[in-house]
Write a protein that holds these residues in place. Structure first.
Motif, mmCIF file in Angstrom:
data_model
loop_
_atom_site.group_PDB
_atom_site.id
_atom_site.type_symbol
_atom_site.label_atom_id
_atom_site.label_comp_id
_atom_site.label_asym_id
_atom_site.label_seq_id
_atom_site.Cartn_x
_atom_site.Cartn_y
_atom_site.Cartn_z
ATOM 1 N N VAL A 101 49.746 77.580 34.408
ATOM 2 C CA VAL A 101 50.224 78.819 35.025
ATOM 3 C C VAL A 101 49.389 79.994 34.532
ATOM 4 O O VAL A 101 48.900 80.811 35.317
ATOM 5 C CB VAL A 101 51.715 79.041 34.685
ATOM 6 N N ARG A 102 49.219 80.065 33.217
ATOM 7 C CA ARG A 102 48.496 81.201 32.646
ATOM 8 C C ARG A 102 47.045 81.223 33.106
ATOM 9 O O ARG A 102 46.466 82.283 33.306
ATOM 10 C CB ARG A 102 48.553 81.165 31.120
ATOM 11 N N TRP A 103 46.448 80.039 33.223
ATOM 12 C CA TRP A 103 45.047 80.014 33.655
ATOM 13 C C TRP A 103 44.901 80.649 35.037
ATOM 14 O O TRP A 103 44.027 81.473 35.284
ATOM 15 C CB TRP A 103 44.506 78.579 33.667
ATOM 16 N N GLN A 104 45.817 80.267 35.930
ATOM 17 C CA GLN A 104 45.723 80.773 37.292
ATOM 18 C C GLN A 104 45.946 82.281 37.336
ATOM 19 O O GLN A 104 45.273 82.995 38.073
ATOM 20 C CB GLN A 104 46.742 80.047 38.178
ATOM 21 N N VAL A 105 46.885 82.796 36.548
ATOM 22 C CA VAL A 105 47.174 84.228 36.607
ATOM 23 C C VAL A 105 46.020 85.035 36.010
ATOM 24 O O VAL A 105 45.736 86.152 36.447
ATOM 25 C CB VAL A 105 48.502 84.552 35.894
ATOM 26 N N ALA A 141 41.174 66.852 40.339
ATOM 27 C CA ALA A 141 39.774 67.009 40.737
ATOM 28 C C ALA A 141 39.642 67.175 42.249
ATOM 29 O O ALA A 141 38.673 67.766 42.725
ATOM 30 C CB ALA A 141 38.963 65.815 40.254
ATOM 31 N N GLU A 142 40.622 66.657 43.028
ATOM 32 C CA GLU A 142 40.469 66.734 44.494
ATOM 33 C C GLU A 142 40.431 68.174 44.973
ATOM 34 O O GLU A 142 39.919 68.468 46.037
ATOM 35 C CB GLU A 142 41.563 65.929 45.208
ATOM 36 N N SER A 143 41.007 69.107 44.175
ATOM 37 C CA SER A 143 40.886 70.504 44.557
ATOM 38 C C SER A 143 39.809 71.200 43.728
ATOM 39 O O SER A 143 39.836 72.409 43.550
ATOM 40 C CB SER A 143 42.225 71.207 44.398
ATOM 41 N N GLY A 144 38.881 70.431 43.203
ATOM 42 C CA GLY A 144 37.805 71.018 42.413
ATOM 43 C C GLY A 144 38.285 71.589 41.099
ATOM 44 O O GLY A 144 37.694 72.533 40.569
ATOM 45 N N SER A 146 45.817 75.217 43.313
ATOM 46 C CA SER A 146 46.186 75.731 44.634
ATOM 47 C C SER A 146 47.524 76.446 44.528
ATOM 48 O O SER A 146 48.272 76.227 43.579
ATOM 49 C CB SER A 146 46.290 74.569 45.621
ATOM 50 N N PRO A 147 47.844 77.307 45.490
ATOM 51 C CA PRO A 147 49.136 78.002 45.400
ATOM 52 C C PRO A 147 50.333 77.054 45.382
ATOM 53 O O PRO A 147 51.306 77.312 44.682
ATOM 54 C CB PRO A 147 49.165 78.883 46.649
#
Lengths: 274, 613
Positions: free
Chosen positions: B63-67, B82-85, B89-90
């Motif tokens: 969570v923190r990484w994305q924010v 890995a499928e989303s690199g 994703s949201p």
């Protein structure tokens, strides 16, 4: 090591207070002064609580640091043998309860003004400006149609054939109380205007009125504050506060756009080319 | 059977570390897996919750990484998706914060307090040989396993992503979100299993504490830990059925078997005529706010279920570390009871802007603000306990002091959101996130860390390493405050919770650097927890050997061998005095006076020695 840890427990509250004090300079604070008077009253209540809370924070943290320092540097052979003090208990029960009771009662009228319908300004209550319907993931806005003089009609609960529609772009006039009917098409959302300090959940199956009286022109953010799915973050819209004439012109343009049937008059084409 | 019967029989069997129950050696499975011994069950809970804490922490770091660094590939954990690199994703983000809260609340905080410490400490502290219902106790742990399995299945189906509050209609209608299919149903079943586990524990704790106290252990001689556990068990017993019922109502709303069976399709929470994500319009007449009322009727008392046992434990540890009686024992008991009582009538403060009757907002504000009073009394009494004590800064002291310090922040920030008008602005912003992390992490988990360090010698017969403990404290404290204090400022800036990418909103753009600072602090705190696991694991073999009473504490548990054998006590304990007779001048030999020490003089020193007078 004793000195280090005593210092540690004194240092961190100081750091917290200093950090909080400089935060407004770094813009880690309210997004500007409130656009509504009610919002300013909410800010004032916030600052009142902030002052009390800061005083209590400093008081208790200093007390904690002090007793830690005294206890860790104690030269006494034995600790002070006591099971407490009835008088102290009474004092530190009664004093906070008076402060807390005052705080609670002091909040009531702002809440009533914001939310209790009998406190709403009459002119707003009788003539809602628009209906805002939240859905995944956008804000649909419905204004009532305009009569032959270009004056907005009454907003009906059910959609009317001449209603005006737009998405993610809410225009309201400045300087008078406006009321919005808030609804949801699918899941729960929350209508959040940070610059106006307004938030209200949109609940499926309910129509919830919200009123505000914007006092400053400009574009303000409208965001969703209740989790509504994966696209929750992108329910971005704007609130545009403009003068009454601009607002009326906007509605008329909206009507013209909506009635545009593809057969443009030459003057309209010329206008578009400008 | 009397509480001390077994111990009497084997009174000769002094320092035999385990298996004092000499009838037969238990098989490995009976002893370590399907054990009915409260200590083993407590440790099973402890291991499980520590493991789950690392899982929940990893979810939080996602969570923190994305924010902080939206749409960049996440280091270390990235290859897992890995499928989303390696990008979050949201949909994945909403799942991350939902499951972070779920794991931390239902699989860490509640079971570590009631499950781990409740199980381990209750019989030892009241002088019983085991719980009242040992088999029920075993089941209460083993019902955690299907709960974890259900949450695992929820992950498998994409992960529940409607928030840990599971508000309908997002959680109630399958079309509402990619995760609202089977993932949400399994999530609800998982919560139900946790509820069953908690309820079994609760019944057991109440019965044990009320019926199985050692001779002389009157109610007002019970350590505050036990008071807290009793009050918590009562809270569980009265609040939990509501959540369980609500959970089943949501399951019935959702169940759709397909084919001729169709499904149940009740409409408890579904109003009519909604078109969700272009699905068929709903048919109904339900009310989504009903869920919020039922959910918070459990989940607000649950906040105190997550807090009170830690408060009790810290009171005990603090008294021992300061060599001083708890300041105001009875006020402590009464304030805990007041918190629990008021805790039942404040649930509406989660719903101030939900659209419920605004008059309710006012009454809930009053009750919520008044709950600050017993909390304040507790803080003053803790400070009073340290006042005039003789203190050493070991790890336990540090965590206890931090507990008080953090609880002050968490308690005070609560006033902002208790005040309805101010809450209009702060509701669902990071102010809330900061507040409850100060309470649940800064307070409860720091109390748990102290408790692990303090009762470890009783569990394993060895002490944990002090140096590692202090480093763990230092990293946790710095990381914690670096992560959560700035969140107050995010809240004041109107930063909403649960946004996968807040920076598309112009008024939030400038807050990215602050969020990056928060994430770095969270990473420090997260990786700091490996120190705890390392210390926990290695001290088992390398720690300094501890005798029965390494801290010079008073409680009954310290008169048993370390670790206590089956049946706990080699000498049937009799309680002669209150739990906090530290530095009592009537006992000149030593600065503690165990509850089991027979009185020295005939002058009746064993009285309750003026608790609270």
């Amino acid at each position: 090591m004793r000195k280090f840890w005593c210092g540690f427990f004194i240092f961190w509250p100081i750091a917290a207070v200093v950090y909080s004090a400089v935060s407004p300079q770094f813009n880690w604070w309210f997004p500007g002064p409130s656009v509504t008077e009610l919002g300013q009253r909410i800010d004032n209540l916030f600052y009142l609580i902030l002052i009390i809370v800061t005083a209590v924070f400093i008081g208790t943290q200093v007390a904690l640091g002090y007793v830690l320092w005294r206890a860790s540097h104690s030269k006494a052979e034995r600790a002070w043998f006591t099971h407490g003090s009835h008088n102290l208990e009474v004092i530190w029960s009664v004093v906070p309860s008076v402060i807390l009771l005052f705080l609670a009662l002091y909040q009531m009228d702002v809440w009533a003004l914001f939310r209790v319908q009998s406190f709403f300004p009459k002119e707003a209550l009788n003539a809602p400006v628009a209906e805002v319907t939240a859905r995944q993931f956008e804000w649909r806005i419905r204004y009532p149609g305009l009569d032959e003089h270009g004056v907005p009609k009454k907003l009906h609960l059910k959609p009317q054939p001449d209603d005006l529609y737009t998405v993610n772009d809410l225009h309201v006039p400045i300087g008078r109380p406006v009321m919005i009917n808030l609804r949801s098409d699918d899941v729960q959302h929350s209508f959040f205007l940070p610059h106006l300090r307004i938030k209200q959940d949109a609940v499926p199956g309910q129509i919830i009125p919200i009123w505000f009286k914007p006092e400053r022109q400009g574009n303000f953010d409208l965001a969703c504050a209740e989790l509504c799915g994966w696209g929750h973050y992108k329910m971005r819209a704007q609130l545009i506060v403009e003068r009454e004439v601009e607002f009326q012109a906007y509605l008329q343009k909206l009507r013209a756009d909506q009635n545009y049937d593809g057969h443009a008059t030459p003057s309209a084409v010329a206008k578009k080319d400008e | 059977m009397s509480a001390t019967g077994v111990a009497l029989e084997h009174g000769h069997d002094h320092d035999h570390a385990h298996g004092a129950h000499g009838h037969h050696e238990l098989s490995f499975v009976k002893k370590y897996v399907f054990s009915t011994d409260h200590k083993m069950i407590g440790m099973q809970f402890l291991f499980t919750t520590l493991l789950m804490m690392m899982v929940g922490g990893a979810l939080a770091l996602g969570v923190r990484w994305q924010v902080a660094f939206p749409w960049t590939s996440m280091p270390l954990f990235g290859p897992l998706f890995a499928e989303s690199g390696g990008q979050i994703s949201p949909e994945f983000y909403t799942m991350l914060f939902t499951m972070h809260a779920t794991v931390m609340i239902f699989l860490v905080i509640i079971p570590v307090l009631a499950g781990a410490f409740g199980n381990f400490l209750i019989p030892l502290m009241i002088g019983a040989d085991d719980m009242a219902f040992p088999v029920l106790n075993m089941l209460s742990y083993w019902f955690m396993i299907p709960a974890i399995a259900c949450f695992g299945l929820s992950f498998y189906f994409g992960g529940a992503a409607a928030g840990w509050t599971a508000y309908p209609l997002l959680a109630d209608i399958r079309a509402a979100a990619p995760s609202s299919g089977s993932a949400q149903t399994f999530w609800l079943l998982g919560v139900t299993f946790v509820g069953v586990s908690s309820m079994m524990g609760s019944v057991n704790y109440m019965t044990t504490i009320i019926n199985m106290r050692a001779p002389g252990m009157t109610l007002f001689r019970m350590p505050l830990t036990i008071w807290a556990m009793l009050i918590t068990a009562i809270l569980q017993a009265f609040a939990l059925p509501v959540l369980t019922a609500a959970g089943f109502m949501q399951v019935f709303d959702r169940l759709d078997f397909g084919g001729p069976l169709e499904g149940i399709h009740t409409v408890f929470f579904i109003p009519a005529g909604l078109v969700v994500n272009n699905a068929d319009p709903t048919v109904g007449g339900g009310q989504p706010l009903l869920w919020q009322h039922l959910f918070w009727f459990y989940s607000h008392p649950a906040v105190y279920i997550m807090l009170l046992p830690a408060m009790g434990m810290v009171s005990d540890m603090l008294a021992c570390m300061c060599r001083k009686p708890v300041f105001g024992y009875k006020p402590m008991v009464f304030s805990m009871s007041a918190i629990a009582g008021l805790g039942f009538i404040v649930w509406g403060h989660h719903m101030f802007i939900s659209g419920m009757n605004p008059a309710l907002g006012m009454t809930f504000m009053l009750s919520t603000i008044m709950i600050a009073l017993p909390s304040a009394v507790k803080v003053f009494n803790w400070i009073g306990t340290i006042w005039g004590g003789r203190l050493q800064f070991n790890t336990v002291t540090l965590y206890c002091a931090a507990f008080i310090s953090m609880f002050i922040v968490g308690g005070l920030s609560g006033i902002f959101m208790a005040a309805v008008p101010v809450d209009i602005y702060f509701h669902d912003t990071y102010m809330i996130v900061a507040h409850f992390h100060y309470v649940v992490f800064g307070t409860t988990l720091f109390g748990v860390f102290a408790g692990i360090q303090f009762w470890y010698p009783k569990m394993f017969g060895r002490k944990m390493n002090e140096t590692l403990g202090k480093w763990h404290f230092f990293l946790s404290f710095i990381g914690f405050n670096g992560a959560f204090f700035p969140m107050h400022m995010l809240g004041i800036a109107g930063f909403p919770r649960r946004y996968a990418d807040p920076y598309i909103h112009p008024y939030l753009e400038h807050l990215m650097p602050l969020n990056q600072f928060i994430t770095v602090s969270a990473i420090i705190m997260g990786f700091g927890q490996f120190l705890l696991l390392y210390n926990f694991g290695t001290s088992w073999f390398l720690g300094e050997k501890a005798g029965r009473n390494p801290w010079g504490a008073n409680g009954l548990e310290w008169s048993a061998p370390s670790p206590p054998g089956h049946g706990n006590f080699d000498v049937p304990p009799v309680c002669y005095r209150g739990p906090y007779e530290y530095s009592n001048p009537n006992n000149p030999d030593q600065d503690f006076w165990m509850q089991t020490d027979p009185p020295k003089s005939k002058k009746k020193p064993e009285g309750d020695a003026g608790h609270g007078h």
